[in-house]
Design a protein around this motif. Structure first.
Motif: not given
Length: 150
Positions: A2-3, A87-92, A99-104, A141-144
């Motif tokens: 979360t940002t 290193e930290n694949p959870e991204v905003a 706005d959403f969270v994704a796994m990169a 690839v950014l997967e929501p």
């Protein structure tokens, strides 16, 4: 990730920081389309500092995922944002007003050719960037991530 309440550090590159500021201030009305191509905002957690870092990137889509290119203009080194998400694949992510969270994740070798072709159709300069460096330019690839409220 979360940002909302955290301080986010925008790209130190002046024109990119200006782009991000317009994008955020207008909820994507200005900046989503840049030089005729779609852009998104990607926020990663710094692998060393732990600070949230945001940049603007050209994107394509594959199913419900977004695809970005870790080109750094053909530099010999990967961009910092790419190193951060490895290193930290959870991204905003912000795409327009969403706005959403994704796994990169880095695209694997079986999917990369098709995604690379798609991204080069969107931004042909990626071919030139690849010719300037010996490193294989990664596609991300950014997967929501679906929230539990969905």
């Amino acid at each position: 990730m979360t940002t909302n309440d955290a301080h986010v550090y925008d790209s130190p590159e002046g024109w990119v920081a200006d782009h991000i500021q317009r994008y955020v201030e207008t909820n994507g009305e200005e900046g989503h389309h840049w030089n005729g191509v779609p852009t998104l905002l990607l926020t990663t957690k710094g692998r060393k500092s732990g600070k949230l870092r945001r940049t603007a990137l050209i994107y394509g889509t594959s199913g419900s995922s977004y695809v970005v290119v870790a080109s750094k203009g053909g530099d010999e080194n990967h961009p910092a944002w790419y190193l951060n998400l490895t290193e930290n694949p959870e991204v905003a992510v912000q795409v327009g007003a969403d706005d959403f969270v994704a796994m990169a994740r880095t695209a694997d070798e079986s999917e990369k050719p098709e995604l690379w072709q798609m991204m080069c159709q969107i931004w042909p300069a990626y071919e030139e960037y690849q010719s300037k460096t010996d490193r294989p330019i990664p596609l991300v690839v950014l997967e929501p991530v679906q929230s539990e409220a969905s």
